[in-house]
Every structure is written in structure tokens, then in C-alpha cells.
Design an enzyme around this catalytic site. Structure first.
Site, PDB file in Angstrom:
ATOM      1  N   ARG A  76       0.822  -1.202   0.000  1.00  0.00           N
ATOM      2  CA  ARG A  76       0.000   0.000   0.000  1.00  0.00           C
ATOM      3  C   ARG A  76       0.860   1.258   0.000  1.00  0.00           C
ATOM      4  NH1 ARG A  76      -1.737   3.442   3.073  1.00  0.00           N
ATOM      5  NH2 ARG A  76      -0.807   2.657   4.975  1.00  0.00           N
ATOM      6  N   ARG A 118       3.852   6.194  -3.640  1.00  0.00           N
ATOM      7  CA  ARG A 118       4.329   7.455  -3.067  1.00  0.00           C
ATOM      8  C   ARG A 118       5.844   7.579  -3.053  1.00  0.00           C
ATOM      9  NH1 ARG A 118       2.267   9.364   2.566  1.00  0.00           N
ATOM     10  NH2 ARG A 118       2.231   7.171   3.078  1.00  0.00           N
ATOM     11  N   ARG A 135       1.758  13.765  -9.941  1.00  0.00           N
ATOM     12  CA  ARG A 135       0.967  14.512  -8.962  1.00  0.00           C
ATOM     13  C   ARG A 135       1.295  15.997  -8.911  1.00  0.00           C
ATOM     14  NH1 ARG A 135      -0.823  13.009  -4.267  1.00  0.00           N
ATOM     15  NH2 ARG A 135      -1.328  15.203  -4.232  1.00  0.00           N
ATOM     16  N   ASP A 189      -8.564   6.863  -1.801  1.00  0.00           N
ATOM     17  CA  ASP A 189      -8.374   7.120  -0.374  1.00  0.00           C
ATOM     18  C   ASP A 189      -9.654   6.726   0.345  1.00  0.00           C
ATOM     19  OD1 ASP A 189      -6.368   8.528   1.591  1.00  0.00           O
ATOM     20  OD2 ASP A 189      -8.393   9.068   2.219  1.00  0.00           O
ATOM     21  N   TYR A 228     -12.792  10.614  11.492  1.00  0.00           N
ATOM     22  CA  TYR A 228     -12.465  11.843  10.730  1.00  0.00           C
ATOM     23  C   TYR A 228     -13.648  12.810  10.726  1.00  0.00           C
ATOM     24  CZ  TYR A 228      -8.136   9.794   9.027  1.00  0.00           C
ATOM     25  OH  TYR A 228      -6.885   9.241   8.955  1.00  0.00           O
TER      26      TYR A 228
HETATM   27  O1  1CP Z   1      -1.073   2.513  -2.751  1.00  0.00           O
HETATM   28  C1  1CP Z   1      -1.929   3.376  -2.649  1.00  0.00           C
HETATM   29  O2  1CP Z   1      -1.741   4.549  -2.976  1.00  0.00           O
HETATM   30  C2  1CP Z   1      -3.241   2.939  -2.120  1.00  0.00           C
HETATM   31  C3  1CP Z   1      -4.215   4.004  -1.913  1.00  0.00           C
HETATM   32  C4  1CP Z   1      -4.445   4.482  -0.488  1.00  0.00           C
HETATM   33  C5  1CP Z   1      -5.007   3.779   0.574  1.00  0.00           C
HETATM   34  C6  1CP Z   1      -5.326   2.302   0.637  1.00  0.00           C
HETATM   35  C7  1CP Z   1      -4.270   5.825  -0.060  1.00  0.00           C
HETATM   36  C8  1CP Z   1      -3.719   6.908  -0.877  1.00  0.00           C
HETATM   37  N1  1CP Z   1      -4.789   5.941   1.206  1.00  0.00           N
HETATM   38  C9  1CP Z   1      -5.233   4.709   1.612  1.00  0.00           C
HETATM   39  C10 1CP Z   1      -5.922   4.354   2.852  1.00  0.00           C
HETATM   40  C11 1CP Z   1      -5.999   5.357   3.922  1.00  0.00           C
HETATM   41  N2  1CP Z   1      -6.192   6.714   3.849  1.00  0.00           N
HETATM   42  C12 1CP Z   1      -5.987   5.014   5.282  1.00  0.00           C
HETATM   43  C13 1CP Z   1      -5.843   3.615   5.767  1.00  0.00           C
HETATM   44  C14 1CP Z   1      -4.366   3.423   5.977  1.00  0.00           C
HETATM   45  C15 1CP Z   1      -3.935   2.244   6.749  1.00  0.00           C
HETATM   46  O3  1CP Z   1      -4.479   1.943   7.816  1.00  0.00           O
HETATM   47  O4  1CP Z   1      -2.953   1.588   6.338  1.00  0.00           O
HETATM   48  C16 1CP Z   1      -6.136   6.185   6.040  1.00  0.00           C
HETATM   49  C17 1CP Z   1      -6.173   6.316   7.521  1.00  0.00           C
HETATM   50  C18 1CP Z   1      -6.256   7.260   5.120  1.00  0.00           C
HETATM   51  C19 1CP Z   1      -6.444   8.678   5.433  1.00  0.00           C
HETATM   52  C20 1CP Z   1      -5.277   9.438   4.941  1.00  0.00           C
HETATM   53  N3  1CP Z   1      -5.128   9.799   3.633  1.00  0.00           N
HETATM   54  C21 1CP Z   1      -4.116   9.817   5.646  1.00  0.00           C
HETATM   55  C22 1CP Z   1      -3.841   9.534   7.115  1.00  0.00           C
HETATM   56  C23 1CP Z   1      -3.936  10.775   7.945  1.00  0.00           C
HETATM   57  C24 1CP Z   1      -4.028  10.511   9.423  1.00  0.00           C
HETATM   58  O5  1CP Z   1      -5.162  10.511   9.973  1.00  0.00           O
HETATM   59  O6  1CP Z   1      -2.986  10.311  10.069  1.00  0.00           O
HETATM   60  C25 1CP Z   1      -3.277  10.483   4.736  1.00  0.00           C
HETATM   61  C26 1CP Z   1      -1.954  11.108   4.985  1.00  0.00           C
HETATM   62  C27 1CP Z   1      -3.932  10.436   3.458  1.00  0.00           C
HETATM   63  C28 1CP Z   1      -3.414  10.941   2.161  1.00  0.00           C
HETATM   64  C29 1CP Z   1      -3.041   9.884   1.190  1.00  0.00           C
HETATM   65  N4  1CP Z   1      -3.839   8.833   0.809  1.00  0.00           N
HETATM   66  C30 1CP Z   1      -3.193   8.092  -0.161  1.00  0.00           C
HETATM   67  C31 1CP Z   1      -1.942   8.719  -0.418  1.00  0.00           C
HETATM   68  C32 1CP Z   1      -0.966   8.266  -1.481  1.00  0.00           C
HETATM   69  C33 1CP Z   1      -1.846   9.821   0.440  1.00  0.00           C
HETATM   70  C34 1CP Z   1      -0.707  10.804   0.543  1.00  0.00           C
HETATM   71  C35 1CP Z   1      -1.062  12.037  -0.196  1.00  0.00           C
HETATM   72  C36 1CP Z   1      -0.172  12.338  -1.348  1.00  0.00           C
HETATM   73  O7  1CP Z   1       0.465  11.469  -1.933  1.00  0.00           O
HETATM   74  O8  1CP Z   1      -0.145  13.534  -1.694  1.00  0.00           O
END
Ligand code: 1CP
Length: 322
Positions: free
Chosen positions: A2, A6, A15, A51, A126
Site C-alpha cells: 500500500r 508514493r 501529482r 483514499d 475523521y
Molecule cells: O497505494 C496506494 O496509494 C493505495 C491508496 C491508499 C489507501 C489504501 C491511499 C492513498 N490511502 C489509503 C488508505 C488510507 N487513507 C488510510 C488507511 C491506511 C492504513 O491503515 O494503512 C487512512 C487512515 C487514510 C487517510 C489518509 N489519507 C491519511 C492519514 C492521515 C491521518 O489521519 O494520520 C493520509 C496522509 C492520506 C493521504 C493519502 N492517501 C493516499 C496517499 C498516497 C496519500 C498521501 C497524499 C499524497 O500522496 O499527496
């Protein structure tokens, strides 16, 4: 792996100037970003680029993913009026996801695509806190102080999560994962009473689709037994619980997914190799084991190390044929 994308320069290039949720709402970008780590690493499955808050955004919530912060909600949920105002799920609002999944399935060939959704509790946290939180104090206050509002909120979110998973499977996703990332902050009693029934409802809702269902949370060692009763084929385990211990906590016959510590990829290669072997060895005690990092890929991970790790795992004898 997962969020493997990034760590890739090709991801950061795509991006450039595109906000996270805007990228998640464009089928062409979803397809390309999902494929990037598969091309680079040759992993055995792809996970959809999206997400957990995406369906809420698509249904009309005023929310954003703020770089360096995470999801931020403009008007946090505090009462039953706000719960009643949550829009009902409408598949037409996420048609770009169905389009991307269908496109991906034809590009991926024999490599399966994993779809996913956020679990009701993690989504609720959230919506109530308004953004990321360590303590989840407002969330727990609503859970205990207004149980009827809590139940109504969780029921609505369960429908949204299940319907969002259904869209992905009907478009061709081969398995689904429900992320209850923050459930680990709950006591077993609170989890069992106020959360588990709603996650179980999500899994029951999609049982007819016949795809493997994966359930995952962070720091959920003490909850694994309860989480494993939600109606799933696979339990995700973060790096804190050795798989040979996890196997005794989950339901008989369940496969495990996990669980190399995501920070270990910064260690010298001989450490990565020996720790990976320990994970694989422990995983052999489970009826099935999907190797992954115990909690996603950190953004500054060296892509070459991940490529070497995938090759190393592929060089090891698989305990399960096929
Ligand atoms: O490989 C992939 O990119 C898969 C896609 C994916 C997934 C499965 C993203 C993209 N987010 C998630 C799940 C997700 N999103 C979770 C579950 C994570 C886990 O338990 O392993 C959660 C809690 C989120 C919410 C979220 N989105 C956060 C966490 C914030 C917090 O509360 O601490 C964050 C930082 C994001 C942003 C995000 N989502 C995904 C990416 C690649 C990113 C980073 C943003 C970017 O690249 O600009």
C-alpha cells in the site's frame, strides 16, 4: 504494498500541481498511478489508487486531504441533524472509480486488483474530529454520550463503505480490504459493542460478491480475535504482532496478511533479509499468507530496496501452490 507509489519519482511527477483528491477522481490518473508500483516492482497484486475518504468527498462532503496533515472536514459531525444530512450512496457519483477499475483489470491481465474502503469507525473518527486525531476524544465522547446518534452514524457509514466496495468488485476488483486504521485506540469492550457490528454489516452486505475480504487495523493486537469474527477470509496484521501469534487469535482457516515493519527497509540489506525470512517463517503457520509491509510504504523509501525485497520474496519457496 500500500502507498508504494508514493516512493516513486514517476508518482511525484504525475501529482505535480494535482491535489490528492482530484487525482483520486480522474480515471486516467487512478489507472496510471495504480499501475506504477506494479510495473516497477512486479508485485503480485495491485491496490487501487484512492483514499478512504474519497466516497465521502464524491457524495458531497466538504473535505480535503491537506498535504502533510491528512483528511480535513469543513463541518465536523456533532449531532443527529448532521447524521441525517449525510447523503445516501449513489454509484453515479463514483463512476470514475468503476471506469478506472474496469480499465485497470484489462491492463493488469492476471495480476489481481484489490479494492478498498474505510471502515465505519475510522471514517466516523475523521467526520467527528474534523481531521486526524491521536486521542479520538470527541469520537469516543459521541459513542458513549449519544449512543443513538452514534449508531445512526455508523449505520449510514456502513452502507456507504459496503456500496463503495460493491462498485469496485462489480467493475472487476478481485478482493477487497476494509481499513479500520484507528480501531486500535479502542478497548476490546468498546470495539465489540460499538464498532464490530457495523464492520460486520459491511462484510455481510458484500458476501454475495464472493471475493476474498481482508480486514485490517493498526495496533489491533488486542482486537484481532474480535476483528476476525467480522466475516472475513483474511486478517491483516500490523508489524507489532508476530504472525505465529496472530494465527492463534484469528478464526480457524483464515489467511494472514502482513507484516514487515515499514521502517525496516531503511536498515542494511542483511537485516531486511533476515527479518523478511522471520516474517515468512511465521506466516507458514497460517493456512495462507500474503506478505506485505506491516503498515504501508513510507514516502522516502528507496524504490531499489523495495524492488530487491520483492525479488527476494519471489525467490523463496511459496508455502501455498498457485
Ligand atoms: O497505494 C496506494 O496509494 C493505495 C491508496 C491508499 C489507501 C489504501 C491511499 C492513498 N490511502 C489509503 C488508505 C488510507 N487513507 C488510510 C488507511 C491506511 C492504513 O491503515 O494503512 C487512512 C487512515 C487514510 C487517510 C489518509 N489519507 C491519511 C492519514 C492521515 C491521518 O489521519 O494520520 C493520509 C496522509 C492520506 C493521504 C493519502 N492517501 C493516499 C496517499 C498516497 C496519500 C498521501 C497524499 C499524497 O500522496 O499527496
Amino acid at each position: 504494498m500500500r502507498q508504494a507509489g508514493r516512493s516513486l519519482p514517476e508518482y511525484r511527477a504525475l501529482r505535480q500541481g494535482v491535489a490528492m483528491l482530484d487525482a483520486c477522481m480522474r480515471a486516467d490518473l487512478i489507472i496510471e498511478i495504480t499501475l506504477q508500483p506494479v510495473r516497477r516492482y512486479g508485485v503480485d497484486a495491485a491496490i487501487l489508487f484512492s483514499d478512504i475518504v474519497l466516497p465521502l468527498k464524491a457524495l458531497g462532503f466538504d473535505l480535503d486531504i491537506v498535504p502533510g496533515v491528512g483528511p480535513v472536514i469543513a463541518e465536523p459531525i456533532t449531532d443527529s441533524a448532521a447524521v441525517a444530512a449525510i447523503p445516501t450512496f449513489d454509484a453515479a457519483r463514483v463512476d470514475f472509480v468503476a471506469e478506472a477499475v474496469a480499465g485497470l483489470v484489462s491492463e493488469l491481465g492476471s495480476t489481481p486488483l484489490i479494492g478498498f474502503a474505510g471502515a465505519p469507525y475510522t471514517l466516523a473518527s475523521y467526520l467527528i474530529e474534523g481531521g486526524p486525531s491521536k486521542e479520538h476524544a470527541k469520537t469516543k465522547a459521541l459513542m458513549h454520550g449519544a449512543p443513538d446518534v452514534w449508531r445512526a452514524l455508523m449505520e449510514r457509514l456502513a452502507v456507504i463503505s459496503a456500496e463503495f466496495l460493491r462498485v469496485q468488485v462489480e467493475a472487476g476488483a478481485a478482493a477487497v480490504q476494509l481499513f479500520d486504521s484507528w480501531a486500535g485506540g479502542l478497548s476490546p469492550h468498546d470495539y465489540r459493542t460499538h464498532v464490530l457490528p457495523h464492520s460486520a454489516a459491511v462484510f455481510a452486505d458484500i458476501a454475495d460478491l464472493g471475493v476474498p475480504r481482508i480486514h485490517f487495523g493498526v495496533a489491533t493486537g488486542e482486537l484481532l480475535a474480535d476483528m476476525s469474527t467480522a466475516g472475513v477470509e483474511v486478517m491483516g496484521v500490523d508489524w507489532r504482532v508476530p504472525l505465529d501469534r496472530a494465527v492463534d487469535r484469528v478464526q480457524p482457516g483464515q489467511a494472514l496478511q502482513g507484516n514487515l515493519d515499514s521502517t525496516l527497509v531503511f536498515a542494511p540489506w542483511d537485516v531486511i533479509e533476515s527479518e523478511t525470512l522471520r516474517v515468512l517463517e511465521a506466516g507458514r503457520l497460517a493456512p495462507g499468507h500474503i506478505f506485505n509491509l506491516g503498515h504501508g510504504v513510507l514516502p522516502d523509501t528507496d524504490p531499489d530496496v523495495l524492488a530487491r525485497l520483492v525479488d527476494f520474496i519471489h525467490s523463496q519457496e511459496s508455502p501455498v501452490e498457485g
